[in-house]
Scaffold this motif. Structure first.
Motif, PDB file in Angstrom:
ATOM      1  N   UNK A  75      31.922  20.741  32.632  1.00 54.08           N
ATOM      2  CA  UNK A  75      30.815  21.454  32.013  1.00 54.08           C
ATOM      3  C   UNK A  75      31.303  22.556  31.076  1.00 54.08           C
ATOM      4  N   UNK A  76      32.517  22.990  31.273  1.00 53.66           N
ATOM      5  CA  UNK A  76      33.025  24.050  30.401  1.00 53.66           C
ATOM      6  C   UNK A  76      34.365  24.563  30.866  1.00 53.66           C
ATOM      7  N   UNK A  77      35.027  25.250  29.949  1.00 52.13           N
ATOM      8  CA  UNK A  77      36.295  25.896  30.265  1.00 52.13           C
ATOM      9  C   UNK A  77      36.276  27.317  29.716  1.00 52.13           C
ATOM     10  N   UNK A  78      36.889  28.214  30.459  1.00 53.59           N
ATOM     11  CA  UNK A  78      37.023  29.599  30.029  1.00 53.59           C
ATOM     12  C   UNK A  78      38.459  30.037  30.302  1.00 53.59           C
ATOM     13  N   UNK A  79      39.020  30.808  29.388  1.00 49.60           N
ATOM     14  CA  UNK A  79      40.326  31.407  29.642  1.00 49.60           C
ATOM     15  C   UNK A  79      40.133  32.899  29.843  1.00 49.60           C
ATOM     16  N   UNK A  80      40.920  33.478  30.717  1.00 49.22           N
ATOM     17  CA  UNK A  80      40.775  34.896  31.016  1.00 49.22           C
ATOM     18  C   UNK A  80      42.064  35.485  31.532  1.00 49.22           C
ATOM     19  N   UNK A  81      41.990  36.769  31.860  1.00 50.88           N
ATOM     20  CA  UNK A  81      43.134  37.471  32.423  1.00 50.88           C
ATOM     21  C   UNK A  81      42.676  38.278  33.626  1.00 50.88           C
ATOM     22  N   UNK A  82      43.595  38.529  34.533  1.00 50.91           N
ATOM     23  CA  UNK A  82      43.318  39.377  35.683  1.00 50.91           C
ATOM     24  C   UNK A  82      44.518  40.275  35.903  1.00 50.91           C
ATOM     25  N   UNK A  83      44.248  41.534  36.223  1.00 55.37           N
ATOM     26  CA  UNK A  83      45.294  42.486  36.586  1.00 55.37           C
ATOM     27  C   UNK A  83      44.892  43.140  37.889  1.00 55.37           C
ATOM     28  N   UNK A  84      45.862  43.337  38.783  1.00 57.05           N
ATOM     29  CA  UNK A  84      45.593  43.962  40.076  1.00 57.05           C
ATOM     30  C   UNK A  84      46.707  44.935  40.423  1.00 57.05           C
ATOM     31  N   UNK A  85      46.296  46.031  41.039  1.00 58.99           N
ATOM     32  CA  UNK A  85      47.248  47.037  41.503  1.00 58.99           C
ATOM     33  C   UNK A  85      46.615  47.752  42.683  1.00 58.99           C
ATOM     34  N   UNK A  86      47.119  47.482  43.882  1.00 61.15           N
ATOM     35  CA  UNK A  86      46.498  48.067  45.066  1.00 61.15           C
ATOM     36  C   UNK A  86      45.065  47.594  45.191  1.00 61.15           C
ATOM     37  N   UNK A  87      44.123  48.512  45.301  1.00 59.53           N
ATOM     38  CA  UNK A  87      42.702  48.161  45.397  1.00 59.53           C
ATOM     39  C   UNK A  87      42.036  48.079  44.030  1.00 59.53           C
ATOM     40  N   UNK A  88      42.808  48.284  42.977  1.00 58.68           N
ATOM     41  CA  UNK A  88      42.261  48.252  41.618  1.00 58.68           C
ATOM     42  C   UNK A  88      42.395  46.851  41.040  1.00 58.68           C
ATOM     43  N   UNK A  89      41.431  46.463  40.204  1.00 62.82           N
ATOM     44  CA  UNK A  89      41.531  45.186  39.516  1.00 62.82           C
ATOM     45  C   UNK A  89      40.717  45.205  38.236  1.00 62.82           C
TER      46      UNK A  89
END
Length: 232
Positions: A75-89
């Motif tokens: 149905x679709x494609x999406x590209x993205x990014x994720x960053x995490x540090x401790x409880x932060x995202x």
């Protein structure tokens, strides 16, 4: 489904993936009580993944989200990014961003130029990375090792996760671990309505100097004219 509801739905599935991707640093004993045991081979592999993750102070990754309907059609494609540090995202998808500094979350929609601010409630049962990081494996799932399969032309081991809570909107999650690096490279979530969400990592950078604390806070000055809806 309105934009923010759609964002929340995508975020829920991504949180499942993040938790399976990152929560393996926690202890992973047999699940579901003494009468129900998870696969010891799967535990051994997760322990290997855990060893690598214990030294990571932060993670930055690029991913592709593929959405398939009940007929198996994309149905679709999406590209993205994720960053995490401790409880932060911070999660970034086309036209959508979610920030969390551990205390507050900002959900931004580009099409409406609107951001909603919520307070993080550590006692709530919402699906968020920080809550799942503490209880995802050892309370919520059984897991087993299915075997070796190719993922993007490379050899990966498939782990099948089954939720103990049968009221969840999904009934199975497949996690793929690289045989070479012992990092998780892809995850597929099977929804009860027949929809499948597949998240494949395109890049993965641990301890990236590009991950800074200010990245996890919504900076209103960078979004001229943004409409702020404060729900705190």
């Amino acid at each position: 489904m309105n934009t923010f509801a759609h964002m929340k739905y995508l975020f829920t599935t991504l949180a499942i993936v993040l938790s399976s991707f990152l929560a393996v640093h926690a202890q992973a004993p047999a699940l579901g009580g003494p009468s129900v045991q998870s696969d010891p081979d799967a535990k051994k592999l997760l322990d290997q993944v855990s060893t690598r993750f214990k030294g990571y102070q932060s993670v930055k990754a690029g991913f592709t989200l593929t959405i398939e309907n009940a007929d198996g059609k994309v149905d679709g494609k999406k590209t993205g990014t994720v960053a995490m540090k401790g409880t932060k995202y911070r999660i970034s998808l086309p036209g959508q961003e979610i920030f969390c500094d551990g205390n507050n979350t900002w959900s931004y929609d580009k099409s409406s130029n609107e951001v909603k601010i919520d307070k993080v409630d550590p006692t709530a049962h919402a699906i968020t990375p920080q809550t799942l990081l503490t209880n995802f494996y050892d309370k919520d799932y059984l897991y087993k090792l299915n075997g070796t399969v190719p993922v993007n032309g490379k050899s990966a081991q498939e782990i099948e996760l089954t939720p103990n809570d049968k009221t969840k909107p999904f009934f199975k999650v497949l996690v793929y671990v690289s045989r070479l690096t012992k990092n998780i490279v892809s995850t597929k979530v099977f929804q009860k309505n027949g929809t499948h969400f597949t998240y494949t990592l395109n890049s993965f950078t641990p301890n990236s100097p590009a991950v800074k604390d200010e990245d996890f806070v919504f900076d209103q000055k960078k979004y001229p004219g943004v409409d702020v809806v404060d729900l705190r």
